[in-house]
Design a protein around this motif. Structure first.
Motif, short mmCIF file in Angstrom:
data_model
loop_
_atom_site.label_atom_id
_atom_site.label_comp_id
_atom_site.label_asym_id
_atom_site.label_seq_id
_atom_site.Cartn_x
_atom_site.Cartn_y
_atom_site.Cartn_z
N THR A 95 -40.87 -43.02 -24.70
CA THR A 95 -40.38 -44.13 -24.14
C THR A 95 -39.22 -44.70 -24.84
OG1 THR A 95 -41.61 -45.81 -25.83
CG2 THR A 95 -42.72 -44.92 -23.68
N GLU A 96 -38.44 -45.50 -24.50
CA GLU A 96 -37.03 -46.08 -24.84
C GLU A 96 -37.50 -46.92 -26.09
OE1 GLU A 96 -33.29 -46.87 -26.20
OE2 GLU A 96 -33.98 -45.41 -24.93
N GLY A 97 -38.85 -47.68 -26.06
CA GLY A 97 -39.04 -48.64 -27.16
C GLY A 97 -39.35 -47.70 -28.44
N ASN A 98 -40.08 -46.46 -28.23
CA ASN A 98 -40.53 -45.57 -29.19
C ASN A 98 -39.37 -44.95 -29.81
OD1 ASN A 98 -43.11 -46.10 -29.12
ND2 ASN A 98 -44.04 -44.08 -28.06
N GLN A 142 -36.23 -46.08 -29.97
CA GLN A 142 -35.64 -47.06 -30.88
C GLN A 142 -36.51 -47.46 -32.07
OE1 GLN A 142 -34.88 -50.60 -28.38
NE2 GLN A 142 -33.35 -51.40 -29.90
#
Length: 134
Positions: free
Chosen positions: A56-59, A61
């Motif tokens: 994911t983009e969150g991970n 980042q």
């Protein structure tokens, strides 16, 4: 071993050392430790991971921020989803735990007192009951 002040030029660019030095914990540590390192520099890390849902983009980042803090410079993180074909930090840690467990059991079984008790009472050692002394 990396110091508490972050990455130093003389520190190793070994992924396991980076994970430890960046003080990654919990799910983020597991993500990093179970990934296959495809590229590792101070400014770029590319990991192959097996689970699409973790890419994911969150991970990405969160990992980028933690590594940027550790390296003291912006670090770009990329994920590639696919089959992991080489050893990971998780694999190495599992082998080390197994080896340490085997050494503990072998040490217990070779203790002269334990050998005497086993021989005298025709016993066996329940390996699951062997625990380290705390």
């Amino acid at each position: 071993m990396p110091s508490d002040i972050g990455f130093r030029e003389e520190d190793s660019l070994d992924w396991r050392s980076v994970i430890r030095g960046a003080k990654l914990q919990g799910p983020l540590r597991h993500l990093a430790a179970s990934g296959e390192v495809l590229e590792l520099t101070r400014n770029h890390v590319k990991l192959r991971i097996t689970v699409t849902a973790f890419a994911t983009e969150g991970n990405r980042q969160l990992l980028s921020e933690a590594l940027s803090t550790y390296f003291g410079d912006h670090c770009i993180v990329e994920f590639e989803v696919g089959e992991v074909t080489s050893d990971t930090v998780v694999d190495a840690e599992a082998r080390e735990r197994i080896a340490a467990r085997r050494q503990l059991i072998d040490g217990f079984a070779s203790d002269p007192f334990v050998k005497t008790v086993v021989e005298r009472f025709h016993g066996t050692i329940d390996e699951s009951s062997v625990r380290p002394v705390k």
